[in-house]
Design a protein around this motif. Structure first.
Motif, short mmCIF file in Angstrom:
data_model
loop_
_atom_site.label_atom_id
_atom_site.label_comp_id
_atom_site.label_asym_id
_atom_site.label_seq_id
_atom_site.Cartn_x
_atom_site.Cartn_y
_atom_site.Cartn_z
N ILE A 110 0.87 -1.17 0.00
CA ILE A 110 0.00 0.00 0.00
C ILE A 110 0.91 1.22 0.00
O ILE A 110 1.78 1.36 0.87
N VAL A 111 0.74 2.09 -0.99
CA VAL A 111 1.60 3.28 -1.11
C VAL A 111 0.72 4.51 -1.27
O VAL A 111 -0.07 4.61 -2.21
N LEU A 112 0.85 5.43 -0.35
CA LEU A 112 0.23 6.74 -0.43
C LEU A 112 1.31 7.73 -0.82
O LEU A 112 2.31 7.88 -0.11
N ASP A 113 1.13 8.41 -1.94
CA ASP A 113 2.19 9.27 -2.48
C ASP A 113 1.54 10.45 -3.15
O ASP A 113 0.84 10.30 -4.15
N PHE A 114 1.70 11.65 -2.58
CA PHE A 114 1.06 12.81 -3.20
C PHE A 114 1.86 14.08 -2.95
O PHE A 114 2.56 14.22 -1.96
N ALA A 115 1.72 15.00 -3.90
CA ALA A 115 2.19 16.37 -3.68
C ALA A 115 1.19 17.05 -2.76
O ALA A 115 0.00 16.72 -2.74
N THR A 116 1.67 18.00 -1.98
CA THR A 116 0.78 18.73 -1.08
C THR A 116 0.13 19.92 -1.79
O THR A 116 -0.56 20.72 -1.15
N SER A 117 0.32 20.02 -3.08
CA SER A 117 -0.39 20.99 -3.92
C SER A 117 -1.52 20.28 -4.63
O SER A 117 -1.57 19.04 -4.69
N ILE A 118 -2.48 21.05 -5.18
CA ILE A 118 -3.60 20.44 -5.89
C ILE A 118 -3.10 19.53 -6.99
O ILE A 118 -3.63 18.43 -7.21
N VAL A 119 -2.06 19.96 -7.70
CA VAL A 119 -1.40 19.12 -8.69
C VAL A 119 0.11 19.29 -8.53
O VAL A 119 0.58 20.33 -8.09
N ALA A 120 0.85 18.25 -8.88
CA ALA A 120 2.30 18.37 -8.95
C ALA A 120 2.68 19.28 -10.11
O ALA A 120 1.92 19.41 -11.09
N GLU A 121 3.85 19.90 -10.02
CA GLU A 121 4.29 20.77 -11.12
C GLU A 121 4.37 19.99 -12.42
O GLU A 121 4.08 20.53 -13.49
N GLY A 122 4.74 18.71 -12.32
CA GLY A 122 4.82 17.89 -13.52
C GLY A 122 3.49 17.75 -14.24
O GLY A 122 3.45 17.58 -15.46
N LYS A 123 2.39 17.82 -13.51
CA LYS A 123 1.08 17.75 -14.16
C LYS A 123 0.78 19.03 -14.93
O LYS A 123 0.09 19.01 -15.96
N VAL A 124 1.29 20.16 -14.43
CA VAL A 124 1.18 21.40 -15.20
C VAL A 124 2.02 21.27 -16.46
O VAL A 124 1.61 21.69 -17.56
N LEU A 125 3.20 20.67 -16.33
CA LEU A 125 4.07 20.44 -17.47
C LEU A 125 3.38 19.54 -18.49
O LEU A 125 3.40 19.83 -19.71
N VAL A 126 2.75 18.46 -18.04
CA VAL A 126 2.02 17.56 -18.93
C VAL A 126 0.92 18.31 -19.66
O VAL A 126 0.76 18.18 -20.89
N ALA A 127 0.15 19.10 -18.93
CA ALA A 127 -0.94 19.87 -19.55
C ALA A 127 -0.41 20.85 -20.59
O ALA A 127 -1.02 21.06 -21.64
N SER A 128 0.75 21.43 -20.32
CA SER A 128 1.33 22.40 -21.25
C SER A 128 1.85 21.74 -22.51
O SER A 128 2.08 22.43 -23.52
N ARG A 129 2.04 20.43 -22.47
CA ARG A 129 2.54 19.70 -23.64
C ARG A 129 1.47 18.80 -24.24
O ARG A 129 1.76 17.74 -24.79
N GLY A 130 0.24 19.22 -24.13
CA GLY A 130 -0.85 18.54 -24.82
C GLY A 130 -1.46 17.39 -24.07
O GLY A 130 -2.28 16.64 -24.62
N GLY A 131 -1.11 17.21 -22.79
CA GLY A 131 -1.64 16.11 -21.99
C GLY A 131 -2.91 16.49 -21.25
O GLY A 131 -3.60 17.46 -21.60
N LYS A 132 -3.21 15.73 -20.21
CA LYS A 132 -4.44 15.91 -19.44
C LYS A 132 -4.54 17.32 -18.90
O LYS A 132 -3.59 17.86 -18.34
N LYS A 133 -5.72 17.92 -19.05
CA LYS A 133 -5.94 19.29 -18.58
C LYS A 133 -5.96 19.33 -17.06
O LYS A 133 -6.25 18.34 -16.39
N LEU A 134 -5.66 20.49 -16.51
CA LEU A 134 -5.63 20.67 -15.07
C LEU A 134 -7.03 20.79 -14.50
O LEU A 134 -7.95 21.25 -15.18
#
Length: 361
Positions: free
Chosen positions: A174-198
């Motif tokens: 069992i692994v709980l792993d999260f950024a303490t922000s709404i999204v990790a910075e990498g998810k903003v990076l993914v969204a900026s490169r055509g990936g899943k929207k924030l």
């Protein structure tokens, strides 16, 4: 969207880092950890990081083939200086050190400082769990001002991850792993490169306006150009209002200040700090109660009646297991913009066109 076979992706990314002065062993280690992040569905910490890592190497922010140094060594505690080596090299060393000490003492703590980006923190919890150990990790990213504290609009925190790993007998941990922000910075990076929207309102601009546009964090950018969070006028928001903001603050103090990495601030070299605790359940749980109680309680949680639109209530690690199974069989999907940025980086370091073509075969 392009889909790359897992082994092809590891081989290709390893080729990139081999051309960027990493030894073959380090290059494959980086490639394997990044691809594993994609396999678990954490694309924010996956191969999208290749252009960033290579840029950091070129500017001297990360040092290839670095050897971590133990600067404090007691029977149950160690301080490890990563000396700005790649996180995929120095973090496994720190975790191994914690595992070895915990096996002898039943309890251990390791402070890792001055590490290059250590990627998905769940990797290190899984490494400890594979040895039968519970682990808890507080992490910060010094020099990475990204997140506005609750009630503010200015960047003051890193995304400050928190992670717990719990081993299971004959099962995945069992692994709980999260950024303490709404999204990790990498998810903003993914969204900026055509990936899943924030998610709606994941970002906040300088005037207090909530947004989900990556340009709020990065400022203007081109599709295949670099992303620089210092150019944006806004910040990522902490999750859970004051609770996430408070936990992020603690991660900065424990993962940053206590380890010697430093709590995050502007204008300094990037480094991850991680304070980790390791516990041997066999020493604590002499009656062998722990694993059976985990099974009972996990089943109890999963049996909860779900709300409309939800198939089943899950526990930490369930989504990652499902995604890992699917992507291992079918390959890793990458947005076109993400793949183009990785390929451009590969060409910059001298990877051959044959190798690039082989990756998508």
């Amino acid at each position: 969207m392009v889909t790359i076979k897992v082994n092809n992706l590891i081989d290709f990314v390893a080729d990139v880092f081999s051309h960027a002065e990493s030894s073959p062993e380090e290059a494959r280690r980086i490639a394997t950890y990044l691809t594993t992040a994609n396999l678990t569905g954490h694309d924010s910490h996956g191969v999208i990081r290749v252009p960033v890592y290579v840029r950091w190497k070129k500017t001297g922010n990360v040092v290839p083939n670095q050897t971590a140094e133990i600067v404090v060594d007691t029977p149950s505690l160690a301080v490890v200086d990563g000396r700005f080596g790649y996180g995929q090299t120095v973090a496994p060393f720190a975790v191994k050190t914690g595992i070895e000490k915990c096996r002898k003492a039943g309890l251990a703590a390791v402070a890792l400082r001055n590490a290059g980006h250590i990627g998905r923190i769940g990797d290190w919890a899984e490494m400890a769990a594979a040895e039968g150990l519970v682990s808890v990790h507080f992490v910060n990213a010094a020099g990475s001002l990204l997140v506005a504290p609750f009630g503010g609009v200015e960047k003051r925190l890193s995304t400050a991850p928190y992670c717990v790993g719990i081993p299971r007998a004959g099962q995945d941990p069992i692994v709980l792993d999260f950024a303490t922000s709404i999204v990790a910075e990498g998810k903003v990076l993914v969204a900026s490169r055509g990936g899943k929207k924030l998610p709606n309102g994941a970002l906040i601009d300088a005037d207090g306006t909530l947004s989900e546009e990556p340009s709020v964090l990065y400022g203007p950018y081109t599709p295949d150009g670099p992303r620089d969070h210092t150019r944006g006028t806004g910040a990522i928001r902490a999750f859970g209002e004051h609770k996430g903001s408070g936990l992020a603050f603690i991660c900065e103090l424990l993962g940053g200040a206590l380890t010697g990495t430093g709590a995050t601030s502007g204008g300094r070299r990037f480094a991850n700090g991680m304070l980790s605790f390791y516990i041997d359940p066999k020493v604590v749980d002499t009656s062998n109660y722990f694993d059976g109680e985990i099974t009972r309680y996990a089943d109890f949680i999963r049996a909860t009646k779900p709300v409309a639109g939800v198939d089943q209530v899950l526990i930490p690690g369930d989504p990652e297991r499902k995604t890992r199974t699917e992507r291992t069989a079918n390959g890793v999907p990458l947005p076109d913009d993400t793949w183009a940025a990785i390929v451009n980086t590969a060409r910059e370091v001298g990877v051959s066109e044959v190798s690039i073509q082989r990756a998508t075969s």
